[in-house]
Each structure stands twice: as C-alpha cells, then as structure tokens.
Design a protein around this motif. Structure first.
Motif, short mmCIF file in Angstrom:
data_model
loop_
_atom_site.label_atom_id
_atom_site.label_comp_id
_atom_site.label_asym_id
_atom_site.label_seq_id
_atom_site.Cartn_x
_atom_site.Cartn_y
_atom_site.Cartn_z
N THR A 75 -1.61 -6.19 -2.09
CA THR A 75 -1.77 -7.35 -1.21
C THR A 75 -1.68 -6.98 0.27
OG1 THR A 75 0.58 -7.89 -1.54
CG2 THR A 75 -1.03 -9.03 -2.92
N GLY A 76 -1.84 -5.69 0.57
CA GLY A 76 -1.97 -5.27 1.95
C GLY A 76 -0.68 -5.06 2.71
N MET A 77 0.41 -4.91 2.01
CA MET A 77 1.70 -4.73 2.69
C MET A 77 1.98 -3.25 2.94
SD MET A 77 2.72 -7.95 2.68
CE MET A 77 2.41 -9.42 1.70
N ASP A 78 2.64 -3.00 4.05
CA ASP A 78 3.03 -1.64 4.43
C ASP A 78 4.49 -1.38 4.11
OD1 ASP A 78 0.54 -0.87 6.32
OD2 ASP A 78 1.11 -2.95 6.66
N PHE A 79 5.10 -2.25 3.33
CA PHE A 79 6.54 -2.17 3.10
C PHE A 79 6.91 -2.73 1.74
CE2 PHE A 79 5.63 -6.38 4.67
CZ PHE A 79 6.44 -7.21 3.92
N VAL A 80 8.11 -2.40 1.32
CA VAL A 80 8.79 -3.11 0.24
C VAL A 80 10.05 -3.71 0.84
CG1 VAL A 80 7.91 -1.65 -1.61
CG2 VAL A 80 10.07 -1.05 -0.50
N LYS A 81 10.58 -4.71 0.20
CA LYS A 81 11.85 -5.27 0.62
C LYS A 81 12.96 -4.62 -0.19
CE LYS A 81 10.59 -9.21 -0.50
NZ LYS A 81 10.89 -10.57 -0.98
N GLY A 82 13.98 -4.18 0.50
CA GLY A 82 15.11 -3.54 -0.17
C GLY A 82 16.40 -4.24 0.20
N SER A 83 17.29 -4.35 -0.77
CA SER A 83 18.56 -5.03 -0.52
C SER A 83 19.65 -4.42 -1.38
CB SER A 83 18.43 -6.52 -0.82
OG SER A 83 18.02 -6.73 -2.16
#
Length: 365
Positions: A75-83
């Motif tokens: 979907t064109g994201m340059d990142f992942v979300k991390g927590s």
C-alpha cells in the motif's frame, strides 16, 4: 481488482525520503503515504486479494509481523509501526455486533463514558500499570531491527502518548469532568503517572536505531471543540506531549501527532509549545486538509486528509479526482503524506481505499 494497475507495479520504499518529506525539505519526487493503521480485517482482505502472504506459513511465530510488512509495502508505505508488547491497560467498555462489510469477529468495542477503573485514590493505588521495562516488551522491535528490509524504517507507535484519551478512559469521561472540580489532585496524579509511563516507553523505543519517527496518538476533541477546557488541556495533556516531543527531538526524531476533533483553541500550543512536526487526522466537516495547507500547513507537515465519510460514500471516479486535487494543492513544498483522514476502517469500501492508493501511485504532479 485488475484495474489497480499502479498497485501491481514494483514499489521501492525510501524511509529517508519519508522523513525528509515530513520535515518539509522541499517538494518530494514522488507521493509518500501514511496511515494510522489498517483495521485487521482490511489488512487481511488486501493480503488475500493480492496474494501477499505467499511463502509465509500461518504457524510462523512472526506471521503477524511479516504480514504487516507485506501489507505496508503493497500500500505504498515506507515504514512499519513498532511498539512495545504487553502494554495494554484494563478499561471499561462494551462490545456490540459489527455491521461493517468486513465484519470484525467478536464485535466492535465502545468505551464506557460513565465510569472507569480509576475513580478514587484507592483505585489509583491498586491499578495494574504496565511495566515497559520488562525484557520481553521489545520482542517485536528486536525482530524488526534485524529483519525489516533496509529501505523501510520503524515508526514508534502503539500504547503511547494517549494523555487525553487515557485520562477520560481510566476515569470515565463523566467522572473525569467532575473530578476536574472535585478531585483535581487525582487527575494530576494520573496525568503525572501517564507522563512517566510514556517517557519510559519512548526511551525504550529509542533504543532501536531503526525507529526514525515517533507518532503520538491522542484524540483531544470532537466535531465542534475540545473534550475539555483549553486550560485543563494545556495542564494535563499538552504538557505530556511537550515532554514526549522533547525526548524525541533530543534523539533526532520527528514527533508527529494524531488527534481527532476541532483543535483550533490549542493549535498554536501544539505548534509553538509542544513543537509537533506533523498533524494527522482531518475531517471535512472540521477542516479540509486542502485549506489547511495555506494556514498552519506552512509550519508543520499535514498527514492524510482524504475524508473517511467521503471514502465511504463516493464512487471511484470521485475518489481519484479528490486525490489528484489534494496532491495538486498539498504536495508542493513537501510536508504532505497521502492517506485517509483517520484510518482504514473496515467499513470503508475496499475498492475506494485501493483507488486512493492507486491514484497516488499514478500521480506525476
């Protein structure tokens, strides 16, 4: 699904370009995307429709992380979300049947506005606050640090910086409003505890050098104004966000903020005092992101803005037209990422969301 031609072409993430764009380093050479999150049902539908999980076994212990990477890239994201993991805080709420097309198993949960788990000092003393210093809390971040593709970064997110939300959720919104007059010392104690907790979470996130952006998430308003008075918002909420931004900036990371609602009364505070680098969540009935580009969009990045209600009701041609108009206005000079006005909810028609992404990928300016 065959008409989404741009989505089927190879996508090359560029996290450095994403960071530069958020910091308004000039008009980017392509469109950057951002989303608060995809509802789990949406992520699963995208993965299945486009066969994104080929070669990933469902019993893989890191299946969820690998799926997140696959959907983000697609979907064109340059990142992942991390927590951090295990940071849940017990709250009161109710679950009802989910009427969405991509129905959520187990139903949709709503927060209890009348009461919460901390309504007295005794409740405060015995509340089971999460421990961000547990060794296993960084389990997912450790995996991403080693296995995330080099062209992607981690945005530090999740269980983090919910000051206004947690104050009203932990006490119940009605109880909280009364406590501002009758138990103000208890409100102050909860706010201080949240600030200490989130500062500890943030310091752990920053242990990982692949965390390049910090994203606070904290709904502070509704359609016509703030959830509570600006003075109280500054004392109990903005002070916490200011501390988070200070820690993030000291580590060289941008601090971006998601907040729903009309924030007019505190927008100058967020920009000049808290010093957020970008603002997420736009609703046309509150403020159209295309108009904001010419106001405070000259000072901070604008993130998302394709209204969720519009995405639910429009046809595909209208979605594509809205995307082009928004990019024409917001992309010049940088500081804009394309995305929904809030999140990719499971009641948004999937084809409309995909049309938004596809048109953004096609856009040549």
């Amino acid at each position: 699904m065959d008409r989404f031609e741009a989505l089927r072409k190879p996508f090359q993430p560029d996290w450095k370009g994403l960071v530069a764009n958020i910091l308004r380093a000039g008009t980017p050479d392509r469109v950057y995307f951002i989303e608060l999150f995809h509802d789990g049902e949406v992520a699963t539908a995208i993965a299945e429709c486009f066969n994104l999980l080929k070669g990933i076994r469902p019993d893989d212990p890191h299946f969820a992380l690998k799926k997140h990477i696959a959907v983000q890239r697609f979907t064109g994201m340059d990142f992942v979300k991390g927590s951090l993991v295990g940071m849940d805080m017990p709250l009161f709420g109710q679950t009802v049947e989910d009427p969405a097309a991509l129905r959520r198993e187990g139903g949709r949960r709503y927060q209890d506005e009348h009461r919460g788990p901390i309504m007295t000092w005794e409740d405060f003393e015995r509340y089971p606050w999460p421990d961000p210093d547990r060794p296993e809390a960084t389990r997912d971040l450790e995996w991403y640090q080693e296995h995330l593709p080099e062209d992607m970064c981690i945005i530090g997110f999740g269980g983090f910086a919910h000051f206004a939300e947690m104050l009203t959720w932990l006490m119940g919104y009605e109880t909280f409003c009364l406590a501002l007059y009758e138990q103000r010392d208890l409100v102050q104690a909860i706010a201080a505890r949240l600030t200490a907790l989130y500062a500890a979470v943030l310091r752990r996130l920053l242990e990982f050098d692949r965390v390049k952006i910090i994203w606070g998430s904290d709904d502070m308003g509704h359609k016509t104004g703030l959830l509570f008075a600006p003075a109280d918002m500054r004392e109990f909420v903005l002070s916490g966000h200011r501390r988070m931004a200070e820690i993030a900036h000291a580590a060289g990371r941008p601090y971006i903020l998601h907040s729903c609602g009309r924030l007019t009364d505190i927008m100058d505070d967020l920009i000049r005092d808290v010093r957020i680098d970008g603002k997420h969540s736009f609703e046309d009935t509150i403020e159209d992101v295309r108009q904001v580009k010419h106001t405070y969009g000259r000072q901070i990045a604008l993130l998302g803005g394709i209204d969720v209600d519009f995405l639910c009701r429009a046809d595909e041609a209208a979605v594509r037209r809205r995307v082009r108009e928004t990019l024409d206005i917001c992309l010049p000079g940088g500081g804009y990422c394309l995305g929904t006005g809030n999140s990719v909810a499971n009641y948004i028609p999937l084809d409309n969301y995909l049309a938004m992404v596809d048109e953004g990928r096609r856009y040549a300016g």
